[in-house]
Write a protein that holds these residues in place. Sequence first.
Motif, PDB file in Angstrom:
ATOM      1  N   SER A  20     -15.597  14.291  19.458  1.00  0.00           N
ATOM      2  CA  SER A  20     -14.913  14.116  20.740  1.00  0.00           C
ATOM      3  C   SER A  20     -15.854  13.489  21.764  1.00  0.00           C
ATOM      4  CB  SER A  20     -14.394  15.465  21.243  1.00  0.00           C
ATOM      5  OG  SER A  20     -13.467  16.023  20.321  1.00  0.00           O
ATOM      6  N   PHE A  21     -15.277  12.747  22.719  1.00  0.00           N
ATOM      7  CA  PHE A  21     -16.114  12.014  23.671  1.00  0.00           C
ATOM      8  C   PHE A  21     -15.333  11.687  24.934  1.00  0.00           C
ATOM      9  CE2 PHE A  21     -14.319   8.992  20.577  1.00  0.00           C
ATOM     10  CZ  PHE A  21     -13.588   8.166  21.410  1.00  0.00           C
ATOM     11  N   TYR A  22     -16.030  11.078  25.875  1.00  0.00           N
ATOM     12  CA  TYR A  22     -15.435  10.562  27.103  1.00  0.00           C
ATOM     13  C   TYR A  22     -15.469   9.039  27.044  1.00  0.00           C
ATOM     14  CZ  TYR A  22     -16.315  15.247  29.015  1.00  0.00           C
ATOM     15  OH  TYR A  22     -16.348  16.600  29.237  1.00  0.00           O
ATOM     16  N   GLN A  23     -14.345   8.391  27.329  1.00  0.00           N
ATOM     17  CA  GLN A  23     -14.325   6.926  27.366  1.00  0.00           C
ATOM     18  C   GLN A  23     -13.139   6.437  28.183  1.00  0.00           C
ATOM     19  OE1 GLN A  23     -13.824   4.899  23.582  1.00  0.00           O
ATOM     20  NE2 GLN A  23     -14.861   3.068  24.296  1.00  0.00           N
ATOM     21  N   PHE A  24     -13.363   5.371  28.924  1.00  0.00           N
ATOM     22  CA  PHE A  24     -12.318   4.683  29.684  1.00  0.00           C
ATOM     23  C   PHE A  24     -11.513   5.638  30.566  1.00  0.00           C
ATOM     24  CE2 PHE A  24     -12.205   1.438  26.002  1.00  0.00           C
ATOM     25  CZ  PHE A  24     -13.256   0.741  26.558  1.00  0.00           C
ATOM     26  N   GLY A  25     -12.207   6.647  31.128  1.00  0.00           N
ATOM     27  CA  GLY A  25     -11.549   7.562  32.049  1.00  0.00           C
ATOM     28  C   GLY A  25     -10.858   8.736  31.397  1.00  0.00           C
ATOM     29  N   TRP A  26     -11.031   8.917  30.090  1.00  0.00           N
ATOM     30  CA  TRP A  26     -10.331   9.979  29.368  1.00  0.00           C
ATOM     31  C   TRP A  26     -11.310  10.880  28.629  1.00  0.00           C
ATOM     32  CZ3 TRP A  26      -5.157  10.397  30.089  1.00  0.00           C
ATOM     33  CH2 TRP A  26      -4.475   9.269  30.556  1.00  0.00           C
ATOM     34  N   GLN A  27     -10.955  12.163  28.540  1.00  0.00           N
ATOM     35  CA  GLN A  27     -11.591  13.056  27.584  1.00  0.00           C
ATOM     36  C   GLN A  27     -10.800  12.929  26.282  1.00  0.00           C
ATOM     37  OE1 GLN A  27     -12.970  17.034  29.170  1.00  0.00           O
ATOM     38  NE2 GLN A  27     -11.459  16.532  30.727  1.00  0.00           N
ATOM     39  N   VAL A  28     -11.457  12.497  25.239  1.00  0.00           N
ATOM     40  CA  VAL A  28     -10.787  12.207  23.968  1.00  0.00           C
ATOM     41  C   VAL A  28     -11.166  13.294  22.971  1.00  0.00           C
ATOM     42  CG1 VAL A  28     -10.432  10.496  22.153  1.00  0.00           C
ATOM     43  CG2 VAL A  28     -10.964   9.748  24.492  1.00  0.00           C
ATOM     44  N   PHE A  29     -10.170  14.058  22.524  1.00  0.00           N
ATOM     45  CA  PHE A  29     -10.417  15.190  21.629  1.00  0.00           C
ATOM     46  C   PHE A  29      -9.858  14.897  20.239  1.00  0.00           C
ATOM     47  CE2 PHE A  29     -10.045  17.118  25.905  1.00  0.00           C
ATOM     48  CZ  PHE A  29     -11.323  17.652  26.006  1.00  0.00           C
ATOM     49  N   PHE A  30     -10.705  15.094  19.236  1.00  0.00           N
ATOM     50  CA  PHE A  30     -10.273  14.973  17.847  1.00  0.00           C
ATOM     51  C   PHE A  30      -9.863  16.333  17.289  1.00  0.00           C
ATOM     52  CE2 PHE A  30     -12.708  11.263  18.683  1.00  0.00           C
ATOM     53  CZ  PHE A  30     -12.218  10.269  17.856  1.00  0.00           C
ATOM     54  N   GLY A  31     -10.380  17.382  17.886  1.00  0.00           N
ATOM     55  CA  GLY A  31     -10.062  18.740  17.471  1.00  0.00           C
ATOM     56  C   GLY A  31      -9.545  19.535  18.653  1.00  0.00           C
ATOM     57  N   PRO A  32     -10.115  20.721  18.909  1.00  0.00           N
ATOM     58  CA  PRO A  32      -9.634  21.538  20.022  1.00  0.00           C
ATOM     59  C   PRO A  32      -9.992  20.936  21.373  1.00  0.00           C
ATOM     60  CG  PRO A  32     -11.595  22.512  19.068  1.00  0.00           C
ATOM     61  CD  PRO A  32     -11.203  21.386  18.166  1.00  0.00           C
TER      62      PRO A  32
ATOM     63  N   ASN B   7     -12.892   9.770   9.626  1.00  0.00           N
ATOM     64  CA  ASN B   7     -11.778   8.826   9.780  1.00  0.00           C
ATOM     65  C   ASN B   7     -10.613   9.400  10.573  1.00  0.00           C
ATOM     66  OD1 ASN B   7     -13.033   6.784   8.263  1.00  0.00           O
ATOM     67  ND2 ASN B   7     -12.347   7.701   6.340  1.00  0.00           N
ATOM     68  N   ALA B   8     -10.772  10.610  11.087  1.00  0.00           N
ATOM     69  CA  ALA B   8      -9.674  11.253  11.811  1.00  0.00           C
ATOM     70  C   ALA B   8      -9.342  10.483  13.089  1.00  0.00           C
ATOM     71  CB  ALA B   8     -10.043  12.695  12.146  1.00  0.00           C
ATOM     72  N   ASP B   9      -8.077  10.525  13.459  1.00  0.00           N
ATOM     73  CA  ASP B   9      -7.630   9.899  14.705  1.00  0.00           C
ATOM     74  C   ASP B   9      -7.789  10.868  15.864  1.00  0.00           C
ATOM     75  OD1 ASP B   9      -6.515   7.311  13.771  1.00  0.00           O
ATOM     76  OD2 ASP B   9      -5.179   8.611  12.617  1.00  0.00           O
ATOM     77  N   PRO B  10      -7.971  10.348  17.070  1.00  0.00           N
ATOM     78  CA  PRO B  10      -7.947  11.237  18.238  1.00  0.00           C
ATOM     79  C   PRO B  10      -6.645  12.036  18.267  1.00  0.00           C
ATOM     80  CG  PRO B  10      -8.699   9.049  18.869  1.00  0.00           C
ATOM     81  CD  PRO B  10      -8.218   8.941  17.452  1.00  0.00           C
ATOM     82  N   ARG B  11      -6.763  13.300  18.632  1.00  0.00           N
ATOM     83  CA  ARG B  11      -5.592  14.184  18.614  1.00  0.00           C
ATOM     84  C   ARG B  11      -4.903  14.251  19.970  1.00  0.00           C
ATOM     85  NH1 ARG B  11      -3.927  19.552  18.582  1.00  0.00           N
ATOM     86  NH2 ARG B  11      -5.734  20.188  19.805  1.00  0.00           N
ATOM     87  N   LEU B  12      -5.681  14.261  21.030  1.00  0.00           N
ATOM     88  CA  LEU B  12      -5.105  14.296  22.370  1.00  0.00           C
ATOM     89  C   LEU B  12      -6.126  13.795  23.378  1.00  0.00           C
ATOM     90  CD1 LEU B  12      -6.246  17.024  24.121  1.00  0.00           C
ATOM     91  CD2 LEU B  12      -4.991  18.151  22.305  1.00  0.00           C
ATOM     92  N   VAL B  13      -5.634  13.427  24.545  1.00  0.00           N
ATOM     93  CA  VAL B  13      -6.509  12.977  25.631  1.00  0.00           C
ATOM     94  C   VAL B  13      -6.111  13.683  26.916  1.00  0.00           C
ATOM     95  CG1 VAL B  13      -7.004  10.709  24.645  1.00  0.00           C
ATOM     96  CG2 VAL B  13      -5.008  11.004  26.127  1.00  0.00           C
ATOM     97  N   LEU B  14      -7.086  13.841  27.786  1.00  0.00           N
ATOM     98  CA  LEU B  14      -6.847  14.448  29.096  1.00  0.00           C
ATOM     99  C   LEU B  14      -7.548  13.625  30.168  1.00  0.00           C
ATOM    100  CD1 LEU B  14      -7.358  18.250  28.344  1.00  0.00           C
ATOM    101  CD2 LEU B  14      -5.195  17.075  28.755  1.00  0.00           C
TER     102      LEU B  14
END
Length: 629
Positions: free
Chosen positions: A455-467, A622-629
């Motif tokens: 998970s990471f921060y990019q382009f103004g979003w918190q990008v979560f692959f898991g919780p 290879n998992a896709d991002p699950r959600l963004v905040l």
Amino acid sequence: MVYFGYKKDLMNRIPISISTICLSLILSLVFLNTQVLAGENEESCDRYVTLVNPVRGRSLWIDSSLKPIDSQYEATLKNNLKATWLVQYDVLEDEELKNRLKEFNDGQEIGVFLEVSELQSNKSKVIYPPFTPWFSPKAVFLSGYKQSERRRLIDTLFEKFKQTFNYYPKSVGAWWIDSYSLNYIKDKYDIRAALIVADQLTTDNYGVWGQWWSVPYYPSKANILTPASSIKNKQDVVVVQWALRDPLLAYGSGKEFSNYSLQANDYVSQGKDTSYFNEIASSYLSCQNQLSQITVGLETGIESISFISEYNNQLLALKNTPNLSAVTMSEFAEKFANKFPEFPKSTSLSYKGSSWIMDTQSRKNEKLNDFVSYDQKLSFSDYFVADKEDFLNRIMPLKRANEKVVWFPMFIQRKALLILIFLVFGIIFYIKKDIKLFIIGSLFSFAAFGLILRSFYQFGWQVFFGPKVSYLILVQAMVVIISFLIVFLVKKRFKINLWLLPLVFGIDFLIQGIRGTYMSGRYFIGFALDDLRFLGLSFSKGFQLNFVNQDLPAYQALALLKFDFNMIWNNLIVSLFIYPLIHIIFALVLGTVLMKAPEKVWKLVFAILIILVSLHLTSLLNADPRLVL
């Protein structure tokens, strides 16, 4: 008498001559108004028209014969113009239609239309939304799919195109193209030009709003609607727009506004004719800037059926316009690049008191009270996750998704902190001469918390692959430290093979693939090899077994029962504590059992677990991002 007669004859002819001259002038003005586009200082700038005709599969055409595309092509040839034909995937599976396209002359460019079809989805092993209208944004646009699905859809389309025409296309189009897909296509296939729809707030359930008003530009890598402001954030693909809008009347919500455009089907529905087309086209070609461009076209087999006559009128007007060059999309991209080696810093457009002032920081129109600010570091959420909504909402300006991102350069510090932690533990275990423990601890941290670490921060979003976690960087640092402590404590307290701690997570790969259901009087149990392929057994109540290895329809693939790991990732306590604890307990039990097992047995178990954990780690990577905040 002769003299008088001459004067009388002259006097009789003067009114006739004046009438004739006046009538000729009026007819000339009418002719010019309907056949030629006027322009101020038309020789002082480069003026281009790009004919673009989107070609969908014939199952969507009103007339499924080849007549619609033949009519458009004949109109192009008759007026000695070039055009770009953007073909959907289904066209490439249509032998008759693609063979006709191959017969087009060298002045025609073939590109790809990025609208997703069910046929393309099936070929790409991607689940197409069942029972969904083809034009729904969650079905037809790439943004309706996960990142990995978009890559497969794009690769299938481009490889099929190359198989058909022996080259990759240089131009693409769709009413909406998300920036993740655009970046992927540019990086892998080196396209030059992209077409998206011009500003419309609500038309056809598609809301696209805030880009430069109907003029070409280079977009930023984060957001296709935001003009690039530096070489670093510039995506080197020229964006041209479909259905260029009236600079004054098209400002508003709904078709009653957006139908004031250069599209024949749009302005005819507003009671307008070719003279309106000429007027609006002239406003864009009036040399207010160094370079002027308009896009003209019709959707083949759909709007082209009813509006081919008006399309011919448009092309005739374009043909008779002085100093106007007809170019394909890729040719225009080259012209644009020559004129703007970096990117245009600003542009403007004036028409009937409506003045659009646009630069890399904003666009504004005082008469219409429009102001849109640009931030090249912000993207829409569809950059990361699939948009499953029935309305496409891409309205600028964008607000920051999370204010914490504004003041904290998370990405750089996240990487630096994690590298530092691993480096410290590596040094500690090296000094203790126990590198094996360092490797086991590292593998455990990735196997147990890989989605958190990704998970990471990019382009103004918190990008979560898991919780979803607060204080992401702090949590990432903690799970790495805890992973090494767990391995160290297990070593001190239990007599098991420590390699089992990361290896048992390979079981997750098996659980993730198991599928089962009851359909048509039969039970099915097996594994999903991809989104559609099912491999397993089916049996009835009489236990008549059948081997199954086939692609299922999307609605059946979705109906298969499976363990939903989202139940774990949706609960922070479960994902951080219970999930790894279950695996630790399983490793301890399995380790105790294997201590008493024959050597061949535990070697076989270890071999299987090594394969499974390798597949598990690969799936995490290879998992896709699950959600963004």
